[in-house]
Scaffold this motif. Structure first.
Motif, short mmCIF file in Angstrom:
data_model
loop_
_atom_site.label_atom_id
_atom_site.label_comp_id
_atom_site.label_asym_id
_atom_site.label_seq_id
_atom_site.Cartn_x
_atom_site.Cartn_y
_atom_site.Cartn_z
N LYS A 75 54.33 74.66 -14.64
CA LYS A 75 54.46 73.21 -14.39
C LYS A 75 53.62 72.39 -15.38
CE LYS A 75 54.32 74.67 -10.17
NZ LYS A 75 54.09 74.89 -8.72
N ARG A 76 52.42 72.94 -15.68
CA ARG A 76 51.51 72.27 -16.62
C ARG A 76 52.16 72.08 -17.99
NH1 ARG A 76 47.70 75.51 -15.60
NH2 ARG A 76 46.38 74.16 -14.34
N ALA A 77 53.09 72.98 -18.34
CA ALA A 77 53.68 72.96 -19.69
C ALA A 77 54.95 72.13 -19.76
CB ALA A 77 53.96 74.39 -20.13
N VAL A 78 55.39 71.53 -18.65
CA VAL A 78 56.65 70.79 -18.66
C VAL A 78 56.66 69.65 -19.68
CG1 VAL A 78 58.19 69.31 -17.28
CG2 VAL A 78 57.42 71.51 -16.36
N PRO A 79 55.61 68.78 -19.72
CA PRO A 79 55.66 67.70 -20.73
C PRO A 79 55.74 68.25 -22.15
CG PRO A 79 53.89 67.29 -19.12
CD PRO A 79 54.41 68.67 -18.86
N GLU A 80 54.90 69.26 -22.46
CA GLU A 80 54.89 69.83 -23.80
C GLU A 80 56.25 70.47 -24.14
OE1 GLU A 80 52.96 69.79 -26.31
OE2 GLU A 80 53.69 71.45 -27.54
N VAL A 125 40.04 86.75 -10.53
CA VAL A 125 40.04 86.41 -11.96
C VAL A 125 40.25 84.92 -12.16
CG1 VAL A 125 41.18 86.86 -14.17
CG2 VAL A 125 40.93 88.72 -12.48
N GLU A 126 41.11 84.33 -11.33
CA GLU A 126 41.54 82.95 -11.60
C GLU A 126 42.22 82.37 -10.36
OE1 GLU A 126 44.62 83.04 -14.53
OE2 GLU A 126 44.95 80.88 -14.51
N ILE A 127 41.92 81.13 -10.06
CA ILE A 127 42.74 80.38 -9.09
C ILE A 127 43.20 79.12 -9.80
CG2 ILE A 127 42.79 79.13 -6.89
CD1 ILE A 127 40.75 81.10 -5.80
N ASP A 128 44.51 78.95 -9.93
CA ASP A 128 45.06 77.81 -10.65
C ASP A 128 45.67 76.86 -9.63
OD1 ASP A 128 46.74 76.05 -12.10
OD2 ASP A 128 46.91 77.49 -13.74
N GLU A 129 44.99 75.72 -9.44
CA GLU A 129 45.41 74.80 -8.38
C GLU A 129 46.75 74.14 -8.69
OE1 GLU A 129 42.11 72.20 -7.16
OE2 GLU A 129 40.79 73.73 -8.02
N LEU A 130 46.95 73.78 -9.96
CA LEU A 130 48.19 73.08 -10.32
C LEU A 130 49.40 74.02 -10.18
CD1 LEU A 130 49.49 70.47 -11.47
CD2 LEU A 130 49.26 71.52 -13.72
N GLU A 131 49.27 75.23 -10.71
CA GLU A 131 50.40 76.17 -10.63
C GLU A 131 50.47 76.85 -9.25
OE1 GLU A 131 52.50 76.16 -13.08
OE2 GLU A 131 51.27 75.16 -14.58
N ARG A 132 49.43 76.66 -8.43
CA ARG A 132 49.35 77.29 -7.12
C ARG A 132 49.50 78.80 -7.20
NH1 ARG A 132 52.92 73.14 -3.54
NH2 ARG A 132 51.76 71.28 -4.11
N LEU A 133 48.63 79.41 -7.96
CA LEU A 133 48.64 80.87 -8.04
C LEU A 133 47.21 81.37 -8.21
CD1 LEU A 133 48.13 81.78 -11.24
CD2 LEU A 133 50.53 81.10 -11.45
N ALA A 134 47.02 82.63 -7.85
CA ALA A 134 45.73 83.30 -8.05
C ALA A 134 45.98 84.61 -8.75
CB ALA A 134 45.02 83.53 -6.72
N VAL A 135 45.04 85.00 -9.62
CA VAL A 135 45.09 86.31 -10.27
C VAL A 135 43.87 87.08 -9.77
CG1 VAL A 135 45.10 87.53 -12.48
CG2 VAL A 135 46.17 85.26 -12.30
N VAL A 136 44.12 88.24 -9.19
CA VAL A 136 43.01 89.00 -8.60
C VAL A 136 43.10 90.47 -9.00
CG1 VAL A 136 42.94 87.47 -6.60
CG2 VAL A 136 44.21 89.62 -6.44
N GLN A 137 41.94 91.12 -8.97
CA GLN A 137 41.92 92.57 -9.09
C GLN A 137 42.27 93.19 -7.73
OE1 GLN A 137 38.00 93.22 -10.93
NE2 GLN A 137 39.10 93.67 -12.83
#
Lengths: 458, 458
Positions: free
Chosen positions: A342-347, B95-107
């Protein structure tokens, strides 16, 4: 002679021999995707008919190309040399709708809108709604894991498939999946079949989950001067924590094409229109719709409204659904289907503008913008080979850009023939080898839709 | 000597040699499932460590048994003779929680509740909530496609897995799936890995979808004299078109066991308690909760309430989550996991009562009743071999009944060792052969968790 043997092996009226009729089965709606002359077209009436065809083809090493309504946009249903095209149109019964268990059992030839209408009569809802829903079939939807407008909130076809009856590449008829709400008995082979584009088997019956009919949706419309502003509005909606039940983008070229065709009297005072929907019930839903409108305004909408006029809102969504066939009237259209974060939609939208300019190609835009699934439509004048070559170069550049931005080469249309290079670019060679080994395991004779998705070995 | 070679091939501190420590890795929580002595236990810190272990095992034809927290209930993580147990506990980073994309990357070693807590800090929610959530890991949840309480409305682990990094049976490290909201590029290999119980590879990183945090839930409780009445209430809730966010059944034996352990002061004036939850916002949610209460009452509840006391409601749900370990304190517990159509819930509960009587076995009941997923708990006195034999016969009868009623042998716990006969009874031999061919394709050396799910060839 092989054709005579096939005809002898089946109820005689299943095999189509009239060349004019056969010609209508040669390809889907993918522009410029290759196709070749088939051995025959067969229209089975039962799973046993399908099994008989596949068993015949396995014995004689004849390729099998399954086909739904032929509305695909990647060439997945295109005829390959000497194949038997298996058109599932005659298997079009809704077998069962179970209100208590909230499931339906259908044959693959059932048209998506017909299933939705039958469910609605029972107060139930089958969500996947590709723009082709008035024509495309559930079997084709399963083969391509079709998406649609509402999947930004409700998911895609795979999310609704509970069980399948499948004729495998060995001609065996098997049941995969389950009728219960949950189940983990063995590998998810039903899920593996969904989206496999006919390369692993032919689906002969489908059990889908249903939902209760939902509340009426509110519509929010926004007009934008630039497509990149509209992309920023999409990002803002996600950042605001909203989950729209649809968030569609249509540009001026598409709206004008629809209006020229259907005389819908669409007032198009904008270069790009965003159409959002909210189906959360009650005051909470009202607040969400207003929040979405504010996101549109803050991103630079020249005009935005939380529409209370249902007719006007329906007209805008109808225009969105008609955009593809309307644009097709203007000339050959190469349809893209990239999906980006979603973040990449404008680009991504900005890069599509640059690519259009660089390759001197007219690109109209429709998009399931809320989930980053963009459908740039590359329009060429009829019979202009130079324009066609430029459009194909632009098509490849769009794919490259989507991959650079962390996206995928196909959000919902599938690989078919048109995206095979893209798939090879997207996947690690080891993952391609895993695909091939699974294909070999389930289709040991290599007859199921060969040369689609996975390249033939040289 | 093989152990020396393994130790030499890896960073030395990864290999566990202390026999007392090794002993804690020999089996999961499945009662009476077989296990045997391993060659070694390895605790990798990186995907490269995992790849090195698998490559070593592939070269030397050593079985590999992946392991999460060991809370499984089917024996899927049990040690097999001469294997290397690969415990993923040290790979426990979010590893990561991305609020905009609504996803998390975990081990894979991240504990379910830890991920949920980290998401909650950002206003996000990871729905799958097995009762083991305070202990079980996301890697184990993925391997078993774990369900939980809220999946009656929000789906199971597979519905949330976007992408996986996996070390395959050949020791290759691959990325499957995608980070975008949609995507149909190739077969759904990420989905195939989910629920494959370590038989196709070891998951080394997981990307999951998240949802926005939801509104507070309302709780509806109902007390019933008979378990079959409670089953009728479950059917009535489905027939009323309601979609609860949880619908759990707990019987008196479980509640007493929890109270005896935790002194929660649970007032248990009923033989069976149904606990429903509704998370639809606003007045619509209030009306749904009242409708659910009415369903309970009409099905014969002796008492029912739409609770406004959040503490009391939370205590009841906490008791539900603690039921399994509480009952385990009473003696060895064989845990069933059948799932039947909602319509069949009353009949299945009635048959479980009859089976308990027929085999003179104490059976307590907990259930994710709203999706027909029943967990009869077969309790035996410690060291009573005759009781154990009776319990095992009852276990087999419950499986047979579930299949007769159109159900599956496992709703969410997996096949492991305990349900292998059940899987063979549930699936067509051709479908079993498809499983075997896929296993052979992705694990050509036959080293990944051999003898689980799919029988070894004689």
């Amino acid at each position: 002679m092989l054709l005579d043997e096939l005809t002898a092996a089946l109820p005689s009226d299943l095999v189509v021999s009239d060349p004019d009729v056969v010609a209508t089965y040669l390809h889907d709606e993918a522009e410029w995707a290759a196709y070749d002359a088939p051995l025959a077209v067969v229209r089975p009436r039962t799973a046993d008919d399908v099994a008989a065809v596949v068993a015949f083809c396995a014995r004689h090493a004849v390729p099998v190309v399954p086909r739904g309504a032929g509305t695909g946009l990647s060439g997945g249903a295109n005829s390959v040399r000497g194949c038997v095209i298996v058109s599932m149109e005659a298997m079009s019964s809704i077998v069962e709708i179970d209100e208590l268990e909230r499931l339906a059992v259908v044959q693959p030839g059932v048209v998506n809108d017909d299933l939705r209408a039958a469910c609605a009569e029972r107060g139930l809802w089958y969500p996947p709604d590709p723009a082709s829903s008035p024509w495309s079939t559930i079997g084709g939807n399963v083969a391509t894991n079709a998406g649609g407008l509402c999947c930004v909130k409700y998911g895609v076809t795979r999310d609704y498939v509970l069980a399948l009856q499948v004729v495998t590449g060995t001609g065996d008829t098997v049941r995969l999946g389950r009728r219960t709400a949950k189940g983990v008995a063995g590998y998810d082979l039903a899920g593996l079949m969904v989206g496999s584009e006919g390369t692993l088997g032919i689906v002969t019956e489908i059990t889908v989950k249903l939902r209760p009919m939902r509340d009426p949706e509110r519509t929010v419309a926004g007009y934008f001067d630039s497509i990149v502003d509209a992309g920023r509005a999409v990002e803002a909606v996600a950042a605001a924590g909203l989950t729209p039940s649809a968030l569609e983008l249509v540009d001026r070229q598409c709206l004008l094409a629809v209006d020229a065709w259907k005389n819908m009297g669409l007032a198009v005072d904008a270069n790009v229109v965003l159409l959002g929907r909210v189906d959360t019930p009650g005051e909470v839903g009202d607040a969400e719709a207003e929040k979405m409108r504010a996101c549109f305004a803050e991103a630079g909408a020249t005009w935005s409204v939380h529409s209370t006029d249902q007719d006007e809102a329906d007209a805008l969504f109808a225009a969105r659904r008609l955009a593809y066939p309307a644009v097709e009237r203007l000339g050959p259209v190469l349809t893209e289907d990239v999906c980006v974060p979603k973040r990449a939609v404008p680009e991504m939208l900005s890069r599509i503008e640059q690519i259009a300019e660089r390759h001197d190609t007219v690109i109209a835009n429709i998009a399931h913008a809320g989930d980053g699934n963009l459908h740039p439509l590359l329009i060429t004048p009829r019979g202009d080979d130079a324009a066609r070559a430029r459009a194909q170069a632009a098509f490849a550049d769009i794919i490259d850009s989507a991959l650079e931005l962390g996206g995928t080469v196909t959000g919902e249309h599938g690989i078919g023939l048109l995206k095979m290079d893209g798939l090879a670019a997207e996947l690690d060679p080891v993952v391609m080898a895993m695909h091939r080994s699974i294909k070999d395991a389930l289709d040991p004779h290599g007859i199921m839709n060969p040369g689609k998705v996975i390249p033939l070995l040289a």
